[in-house]
Design a protein around this motif. Structure first.
Motif, PDB file in Angstrom:
ATOM      1  N   GLN A   1       2.726  41.226  -8.258  1.00 24.97           N
ATOM      2  CA  GLN A   1       1.863  42.310  -8.731  1.00 24.97           C
ATOM      3  C   GLN A   1       2.476  43.043  -9.912  1.00 24.97           C
ATOM      4  N   ALA A   2       3.803  43.141  -9.957  1.00 17.10           N
ATOM      5  CA  ALA A   2       4.453  43.802 -11.092  1.00 17.10           C
ATOM      6  C   ALA A   2       4.133  43.096 -12.397  1.00 17.10           C
ATOM      7  N   TYR A   3       4.053  41.754 -12.366  1.00 21.31           N
ATOM      8  CA  TYR A   3       3.770  40.966 -13.559  1.00 21.31           C
ATOM      9  C   TYR A   3       2.275  40.831 -13.851  1.00 21.31           C
ATOM     10  N   ASN A   4       1.428  41.242 -12.938  1.00 22.34           N
ATOM     11  CA  ASN A   4      -0.007  41.010 -13.074  1.00 22.34           C
ATOM     12  C   ASN A   4      -0.593  41.854 -14.204  1.00 22.34           C
ATOM     13  N   GLN A   5      -1.022  41.209 -15.280  1.00 28.94           N
ATOM     14  CA  GLN A   5      -1.525  41.895 -16.463  1.00 28.94           C
ATOM     15  C   GLN A   5      -3.053  42.010 -16.454  1.00 28.94           C
ATOM     16  N   TRP A   6      -3.687  41.832 -15.281  1.00 32.89           N
ATOM     17  CA  TRP A   6      -5.152  41.844 -15.229  1.00 32.89           C
ATOM     18  C   TRP A   6      -5.708  43.169 -15.740  1.00 32.89           C
ATOM     19  N   PRO A   7      -6.789  43.082 -16.541  1.00 33.96           N
ATOM     20  CA  PRO A   7      -7.327  41.883 -17.181  1.00 33.96           C
ATOM     21  C   PRO A   7      -6.632  41.625 -18.521  1.00 33.96           C
ATOM     22  N   MET A   8      -6.281  40.366 -18.768  1.00 37.07           N
ATOM     23  CA  MET A   8      -5.631  39.998 -20.024  1.00 37.07           C
ATOM     24  C   MET A   8      -6.694  39.812 -21.109  1.00 37.07           C
ATOM     25  N   ASP A   9      -7.273  40.937 -21.479  1.00 36.48           N
ATOM     26  CA  ASP A   9      -8.390  40.938 -22.427  1.00 36.48           C
ATOM     27  C   ASP A   9      -8.014  41.559 -23.760  1.00 36.48           C
ATOM     28  N   GLN A  10      -6.710  41.852 -23.952  1.00 37.24           N
ATOM     29  CA  GLN A  10      -6.182  42.483 -25.161  1.00 37.24           C
ATOM     30  C   GLN A  10      -6.662  43.920 -25.340  1.00 37.24           C
ATOM     31  N   VAL A  11      -7.202  44.489 -24.246  1.00 36.74           N
ATOM     32  CA  VAL A  11      -7.692  45.873 -24.312  1.00 36.74           C
ATOM     33  C   VAL A  11      -7.246  46.672 -23.095  1.00 36.74           C
ATOM     34  N   SER A  12      -7.628  46.207 -21.905  1.00 38.18           N
ATOM     35  CA  SER A  12      -7.564  47.036 -20.706  1.00 38.18           C
ATOM     36  C   SER A  12      -6.378  46.780 -19.800  1.00 38.18           C
TER      37      SER A  12
ATOM     38  N   ARG B   1      -3.074  46.219 -17.601  1.00 34.85           N
ATOM     39  CA  ARG B   1      -1.810  46.940 -17.437  1.00 34.85           C
ATOM     40  C   ARG B   1      -0.976  46.230 -16.364  1.00 34.85           C
ATOM     41  N   SER B   2       0.301  46.044 -16.654  1.00 34.07           N
ATOM     42  CA  SER B   2       1.282  45.609 -15.668  1.00 34.07           C
ATOM     43  C   SER B   2       2.444  46.592 -15.713  1.00 34.07           C
ATOM     44  N   LEU B   3       3.486  46.359 -14.922  1.00 34.26           N
ATOM     45  CA  LEU B   3       4.683  47.182 -15.027  1.00 34.26           C
ATOM     46  C   LEU B   3       5.506  46.831 -16.270  1.00 34.26           C
ATOM     47  N   TYR B   4       5.019  45.860 -17.038  1.00 39.07           N
ATOM     48  CA  TYR B   4       5.710  45.437 -18.256  1.00 39.07           C
ATOM     49  C   TYR B   4       5.012  45.911 -19.527  1.00 39.07           C
ATOM     50  N   TYR B   5       3.685  45.784 -19.543  1.00 41.29           N
ATOM     51  CA  TYR B   5       2.964  46.007 -20.795  1.00 41.29           C
ATOM     52  C   TYR B   5       1.582  46.603 -20.543  1.00 41.29           C
ATOM     53  N   GLY B   6       1.107  47.317 -21.564  1.00 40.77           N
ATOM     54  CA  GLY B   6      -0.301  47.571 -21.760  1.00 40.77           C
ATOM     55  C   GLY B   6      -0.662  46.985 -23.120  1.00 40.77           C
ATOM     56  N   TYR B   7      -1.816  47.382 -23.637  1.00 44.38           N
ATOM     57  CA  TYR B   7      -2.242  46.882 -24.950  1.00 44.38           C
ATOM     58  C   TYR B   7      -2.358  48.030 -25.945  1.00 44.38           C
ATOM     59  N   ARG B   8      -1.912  47.750 -27.151  1.00 46.11           N
ATOM     60  CA  ARG B   8      -2.119  48.655 -28.273  1.00 46.11           C
ATOM     61  C   ARG B   8      -2.573  47.811 -29.455  1.00 46.11           C
ATOM     62  N   ALA B   9      -3.765  48.090 -29.951  1.00 43.79           N
ATOM     63  CA  ALA B   9      -4.335  47.331 -31.074  1.00 43.79           C
ATOM     64  C   ALA B   9      -4.324  45.829 -30.800  1.00 43.79           C
ATOM     65  N   GLY B  10      -4.630  45.478 -29.556  1.00 42.76           N
ATOM     66  CA  GLY B  10      -4.739  44.074 -29.185  1.00 42.76           C
ATOM     67  C   GLY B  10      -3.430  43.377 -28.913  1.00 42.76           C
ATOM     68  N   MET B  11      -2.304  44.077 -29.003  1.00 44.57           N
ATOM     69  CA  MET B  11      -0.987  43.490 -28.789  1.00 44.57           C
ATOM     70  C   MET B  11      -0.333  44.112 -27.563  1.00 44.57           C
ATOM     71  N   LEU B  12       0.476  43.295 -26.847  1.00 43.56           N
ATOM     72  CA  LEU B  12       1.212  43.814 -25.708  1.00 43.56           C
ATOM     73  C   LEU B  12       2.232  44.845 -26.167  1.00 43.56           C
ATOM     74  N   ASP B  13       2.313  45.953 -25.414  1.00 45.49           N
ATOM     75  CA  ASP B  13       3.150  47.075 -25.828  1.00 45.49           C
ATOM     76  C   ASP B  13       3.823  47.663 -24.588  1.00 45.49           C
ATOM     77  N   TYR B  14       5.160  47.686 -24.581  1.00 47.59           N
ATOM     78  CA  TYR B  14       5.913  48.212 -23.443  1.00 47.59           C
ATOM     79  C   TYR B  14       5.590  49.674 -23.174  1.00 47.59           C
ATOM     80  N   ASP B  15       5.425  50.454 -24.217  1.00 47.07           N
ATOM     81  CA  ASP B  15       5.172  51.882 -24.042  1.00 47.07           C
ATOM     82  C   ASP B  15       3.789  52.180 -23.469  1.00 47.07           C
ATOM     83  N   ARG B  16       2.925  51.174 -23.405  1.00 46.59           N
ATOM     84  CA  ARG B  16       1.595  51.350 -22.820  1.00 46.59           C
ATOM     85  C   ARG B  16       1.511  50.772 -21.407  1.00 46.59           C
ATOM     86  N   ARG B  17       2.655  50.400 -20.858  1.00 47.11           N
ATOM     87  CA  ARG B  17       2.668  49.785 -19.525  1.00 47.11           C
ATOM     88  C   ARG B  17       2.223  50.792 -18.464  1.00 47.11           C
ATOM     89  N   ALA B  18       1.845  50.276 -17.297  1.00 44.24           N
ATOM     90  CA  ALA B  18       1.566  51.135 -16.149  1.00 44.24           C
ATOM     91  C   ALA B  18       2.885  51.529 -15.484  1.00 44.24           C
TER      92      ALA B  18
END
Length: 508
Positions: A208-219, A221-238
């Motif tokens: 679950q920590a790695y689960n990036q659902w949904p990997m749509d380049q927008v919404s 969130r995982s414990l690693y990344y969220g999205y910023r301008a369509g790119m994975l971004d550590y500072d936007r992680r959950a």
């Protein structure tokens, strides 16, 4: 049990407009060619005990896994053709598990349940298929403004009561739409009635920590990344993630392949195994004292304080532990209940950010940083700890070849097993705690350059406790691949792992 008798025993509970009934098993895939493969224990002359429930289960006719008749490419998180999640990560006999399924566009679908195992190399056995259900689209929830958590509150689509004759194992619910799209979600059936020799703990916290659902380049969130301008971004992680959401894309969690490699190999070789999840260890549903050994078969990175305490108490009581990957017990996490009281459905880890809700267990950060003096470092339990990412697979260089672990492999000190140190690696680290009272042995010393170009040494390690148990750390993510993955199998690692499990399961 014959198929008809099994289906009569299912005791399904259903919700929604369509009543779910068990349909004829075998609807998903054609029968594979039957074959009987020689086992590791056959080759090395280990005694054959009375057949265990898992051994008897694997005599049943299997079906290919993964399915071989896909009519469509995999489900994707932009279109979310059919996806779903389960209400729990594990369920015992007589208990119920809910499935929450969304279909886009709305339409008919079915749910099939398979158990993953050996099954003469087929890899799975289908147990039931529901009658036709009706599914509808469901929204991607808005993230929690403080934590970034995505919680799906989709209605229950189908409820299953676990029959008493289902064998403990890793199961998959397969959601198949009328037009051929197929998604999955995993769960474990555990056996609270019988204590096997080994309990395999599947790391759902890490899934679950790695689960990036949904990997749509927008919404997503995982414990690693969220999205910023369509790119994975550590500072936007959950900072907290929910188990109440599908796994990304088709529903097969990242790193589950590592556990599946071990499951196939262990069941092929007739080990007496049962299964549980990291949440079971956290909640106290798994009592390590009931087993001779606990196997952490995959990438088991995210551990709560109750999980750590349970493992430490097990070692003190003489139970053996085997960690068959690397980077284990790395992040300290909290598991919280949902607002409606369902336990361990929210996973919190602030990582490198301050943890404003730190409790008596300490902040959710690196285990080696929970206590300022480093006394909580994972090396105190494992004997080694994470020391780097391995960009290119490297050979494992054998040491202590005369140790019982390497018996029968034909290996000598300095021998190199190709491409076994990969993904991530652990090693012994000066200045951090060592296991107390154990006799440790370093089984490899494999130099590699980490992602930053710095040289590190990987150390496979085992220590024997005064109570008669062992604690083993493979210290590479590629270990279970050498057990049962095409292109990676290595008979020497198979033999060494058999030596380990046979040592763990011998009477104390």
């Amino acid at each position: 049990m014959a198929g008809v008798r099994r289906r009569r025993a299912l005791g399904l509970l259903t919700f929604g407009a369509s009543a779910a009934t068990a349909a004829t098993a075998g609807a998903l895939w054609p029968n594979p060619t039957a074959r009987r493969a020689e086992t590791v224990r056959d080759r090395w002359g280990a005694p054959t005990p009375t057949p265990t429930p898992v051994e008897q289960e694997n005599r049943s006719a299997g079906r290919p896994w993964p399915p071989t008749d896909d009519r469509r490419p995999g489900v994707d998180d932009r279109h979310r053709q059919i996806q779903g999640y389960a209400s729990v990560t594990s369920v015992a006999h007589g208990q119920t598990i809910d499935f929450h399924v969304a279909v886009q566009p709305a339409g008919a679908y079915r749910i099939s349940i398979v158990r993953l195992g050996w099954y003469d190399g087929a890899g799975a056995r289908e147990l039931l298929t529901s009658s036709e259900l009706t599914g509808r689209p469901a929204p991607v929830p808005a993230p929690d403004p403080r934590t970034g958590t995505l919680v799906c509150r989709w209605p229950v689509s189908w409820t299953l009561r676990i029959p008493d004759d289902w064998i403990s194992g890793l199961y998959q619910a397969i959601f198949t739409s009328a037009d051929g799209w197929r998604g999955y979600t995993p769960f474990v059936v555990r056996d609270d009635r019988r204590a096997a020799a080994l309990c395999v703990v599947l790391p759902f916290t890490t899934y679950q920590a790695y689960n990036q659902w949904p990997m749509d380049q927008v919404s997503g969130r995982s414990l690693y990344y969220g999205y910023r301008a369509g790119m994975l971004d550590y500072d936007r992680r959950a900072l907290e993630v929910s188990f109440d959401r599908p796994y990304a894309h088709q529903g097969w969690p990242k790193h589950l392949d590592r556990d599946h490699d071990f499951i196939r190999w262990a069941e092929r070789n007739n080990y007496d195994v049962t299964y549980a999840t990291s949440e079971d260890l956290h909640l106290g549903r798994l009592d390590p004292a009931r087993y001779r050994g606990i196997v952490f078969s995959g990438h088991d990175e995210y551990w709560s304080r109750p999980m750590r305490l349970a493992a430490e108490r097990a070692v003190t009581a003489g139970t053996s532990l085997a960690f068959l990957a690397a980077n284990s017990v790395y992040w300290h996490v909290r598991l919280r209940s949902t607002a409606d009281g369902r336990p361990a459905r929210l996973l919190t880890c602030h990582k490198t950010s301050p943890d404003p809700w730190s409790d008596a267990a300490g902040p959710t950060t690196y285990w080696r940083s929970v206590a300022p003096d480093g006394s909580t470092a994972e090396q105190g339990l494992l004997g080694v700890q994470y020391n780097g990412i391995v960009p290119t697979p490297q050979p494992l260089v054998v040491s202590s070849a005369g140790h019982w672990f390497w018996a029968g492999t034909g290996l000598a000190d300095g021998d190199r097993i190709p491409a076994l140190v990969g993904g991530e690696a652990d090693g012994r680290t000066a200045g951090y705690p060592e296991p107390v009272g154990g006799t440790g042995t370093t089984l490899s010393a494999s130099a590699y350059q980490n992602r930053a170009g710095l040289w590190r040494v990987q150390n496979t390690h085992v220590y024997e406790t005064p109570q008669g148990g062992v604690v083993f750390a493979a210290a590479t993510l590629y270990w279970t691949m050498a057990l049962d993955r095409a292109g990676h199998r290595d008979e020497r690692i198979q033999r060494a792992t058999a030596n380990l499990l046979d040592r763990m399961t011998r009477p104390r």
